[in-house]
Design a protein around this motif. Structure first.
Motif, mmCIF file in Angstrom:
data_model
loop_
_atom_site.group_PDB
_atom_site.id
_atom_site.type_symbol
_atom_site.label_atom_id
_atom_site.label_comp_id
_atom_site.label_asym_id
_atom_site.label_seq_id
_atom_site.Cartn_x
_atom_site.Cartn_y
_atom_site.Cartn_z
ATOM 1 N N ALA A 86 0.764 -1.308 0.083
ATOM 2 C CA ALA A 86 0.009 -0.030 -0.129
ATOM 3 C C ALA A 86 0.873 1.303 -0.002
ATOM 4 O O ALA A 86 0.472 2.117 -0.634
ATOM 5 C CB ALA A 86 -0.808 0.005 1.332
ATOM 6 N N GLU A 87 2.043 1.333 0.564
ATOM 7 C CA GLU A 87 2.817 2.486 0.667
ATOM 8 C C GLU A 87 3.543 2.648 -0.395
ATOM 9 O O GLU A 87 4.381 3.577 -0.587
ATOM 10 C CB GLU A 87 3.817 2.307 2.002
ATOM 11 C CG GLU A 87 4.594 1.184 2.118
ATOM 12 C CD GLU A 87 4.103 0.063 2.269
ATOM 13 O OE1 GLU A 87 4.956 -1.021 2.192
ATOM 14 O OE2 GLU A 87 3.235 -0.258 2.759
ATOM 15 N N ILE A 89 2.533 2.160 -3.768
ATOM 16 C CA ILE A 89 1.831 2.237 -4.993
ATOM 17 C C ILE A 89 2.305 3.615 -5.594
ATOM 18 O O ILE A 89 2.109 4.611 -4.952
ATOM 19 C CB ILE A 89 0.286 2.393 -4.652
ATOM 20 C CG1 ILE A 89 -0.316 1.002 -4.062
ATOM 21 C CG2 ILE A 89 -0.487 2.598 -5.628
ATOM 22 C CD1 ILE A 89 -1.709 1.066 -3.528
ATOM 23 N N LYS A 91 2.473 7.005 -7.702
ATOM 24 C CA LYS A 91 1.875 8.315 -8.741
ATOM 25 C C LYS A 91 2.425 8.268 -9.942
ATOM 26 O O LYS A 91 3.598 8.394 -10.180
ATOM 27 C CB LYS A 91 2.243 9.432 -7.711
ATOM 28 C CG LYS A 91 1.577 9.366 -6.170
ATOM 29 C CD LYS A 91 1.712 10.672 -5.624
ATOM 30 C CE LYS A 91 1.180 10.545 -4.212
ATOM 31 N NZ LYS A 91 0.381 11.475 -3.752
ATOM 32 N N THR A 103 -6.258 -6.130 -6.125
ATOM 33 C CA THR A 103 -6.075 -6.495 -4.674
ATOM 34 C C THR A 103 -7.045 -7.420 -4.224
ATOM 35 O O THR A 103 -8.010 -8.086 -4.920
ATOM 36 C CB THR A 103 -6.373 -4.919 -3.979
ATOM 37 O OG1 THR A 103 -7.717 -4.932 -3.805
ATOM 38 C CG2 THR A 103 -5.821 -3.898 -4.517
ATOM 39 N N GLY A 110 -5.262 3.429 -7.807
ATOM 40 C CA GLY A 110 -4.013 3.122 -7.062
ATOM 41 C C GLY A 110 -4.413 4.076 -5.654
ATOM 42 O O GLY A 110 -4.144 3.819 -4.587
ATOM 43 N N GLY A 111 -5.247 5.448 -5.848
ATOM 44 C CA GLY A 111 -5.466 6.334 -4.694
ATOM 45 C C GLY A 111 -6.695 5.856 -3.942
ATOM 46 O O GLY A 111 -6.417 5.626 -2.500
ATOM 47 N N LYS A 112 -7.508 4.753 -4.293
ATOM 48 C CA LYS A 112 -8.461 4.120 -3.395
ATOM 49 C C LYS A 112 -7.699 3.102 -2.697
ATOM 50 O O LYS A 112 -7.889 2.734 -1.427
ATOM 51 C CB LYS A 112 -9.429 3.680 -4.514
ATOM 52 C CG LYS A 112 -10.394 2.961 -3.589
ATOM 53 C CD LYS A 112 -11.381 3.782 -2.901
ATOM 54 C CE LYS A 112 -12.826 3.282 -2.413
ATOM 55 N NZ LYS A 112 -13.478 4.064 -1.514
ATOM 56 N N ARG A 114 -4.528 3.038 -2.040
ATOM 57 C CA ARG A 114 -3.942 3.749 -0.830
ATOM 58 C C ARG A 114 -4.667 4.043 0.463
ATOM 59 O O ARG A 114 -4.298 3.922 1.448
ATOM 60 C CB ARG A 114 -3.142 4.910 -1.294
ATOM 61 C CG ARG A 114 -1.885 5.078 -0.953
ATOM 62 C CD ARG A 114 -1.081 6.180 -1.583
ATOM 63 N NE ARG A 114 -0.700 6.015 -2.997
ATOM 64 C CZ ARG A 114 -0.885 6.544 -4.055
ATOM 65 N NH1 ARG A 114 -2.009 7.289 -4.049
ATOM 66 N NH2 ARG A 114 -0.724 6.012 -5.432
ATOM 67 N N GLU A 115 -5.956 4.645 0.118
ATOM 68 C CA GLU A 115 -6.757 4.979 1.225
ATOM 69 C C GLU A 115 -7.272 3.846 2.180
ATOM 70 O O GLU A 115 -7.329 3.864 3.239
ATOM 71 C CB GLU A 115 -8.066 5.876 0.688
ATOM 72 C CG GLU A 115 -8.110 7.095 0.187
ATOM 73 C CD GLU A 115 -9.154 7.436 -0.674
ATOM 74 O OE1 GLU A 115 -10.331 6.895 -0.492
ATOM 75 O OE2 GLU A 115 -9.189 8.410 -1.399
ATOM 76 N N ASN A 117 -5.389 1.197 2.476
ATOM 77 C CA ASN A 117 -4.320 0.501 2.933
ATOM 78 C C ASN A 117 -4.257 -0.855 2.413
ATOM 79 O O ASN A 117 -3.970 -1.724 3.543
ATOM 80 C CB ASN A 117 -4.142 0.868 4.337
ATOM 81 C CG ASN A 117 -2.750 0.414 4.985
ATOM 82 O OD1 ASN A 117 -1.914 0.672 4.173
ATOM 83 N ND2 ASN A 117 -2.690 0.035 6.099
ATOM 84 N N GLY A 119 -2.422 -3.415 -0.694
ATOM 85 C CA GLY A 119 -1.624 -3.643 -1.840
ATOM 86 C C GLY A 119 -2.157 -4.566 -2.762
ATOM 87 O O GLY A 119 -3.144 -5.189 -2.574
#
Length: 127
Positions: A86-87, A89, A91, A103, A110-112, A114-115, A117, A119
């Protein structure tokens, strides 16, 4: 003819249709391709899509005669799978593009991811 990598085939068809300035395109459907199409529509990269029994149709989007999608890149391939936490991903294009991941919670942007958490497998990048 069987396709070894259906996601690459989908991205290549979109790329080629944009270069030829086609309004829409159709190709064989699958749940994975439909999930990617949902993300593309939600992010504003395509106008619309429809899924029938065996076909997925996408209506492409243009702005001022130029395609909205300027680049597509397949990251994880059948010969080399790419997994990210998750950390980690990425940009895409300094935040101007999106990454699509597979996932444990489904196909996510990717942003979702990350939110949430989570990967997963980094399928492709679109900008």
């Amino acid at each position: 003819m069987s396709v070894t990598d259906p996601i690459s085939d989908m991205l290549t068809r979109i790329r080629n249709a944009h270069r030829a300035l086609h309004a829409d395109l159709a190709f064989p459907a699958s749940k994975l391709k439909a999930a990617i199409a949902v993300i593309l529509k939600d992010e504003g990269y395509i106008a619309d899509f429809s899924v029938s029994e065996a076909s997925l149709s996408i209506n492409l989007k243009y702005q001022g005669g130029k395609p909205l999608i300027s680049g597509l890149k397949r990251i994880s391939k059948p010969g080399r799978r790419v997994y990210v936490g998750a950390e980690a991903i990425p940009k895409v294009q300094n935040g101007l593009g999106i990454s699509i991941l597979s996932t444990s919670r489904g196909i996510l942007e990717g942003g979702k991811a990350r939110e949430l958490n989570v990967g997963g497998e980094l399928l492709c990048e679109i900008w």
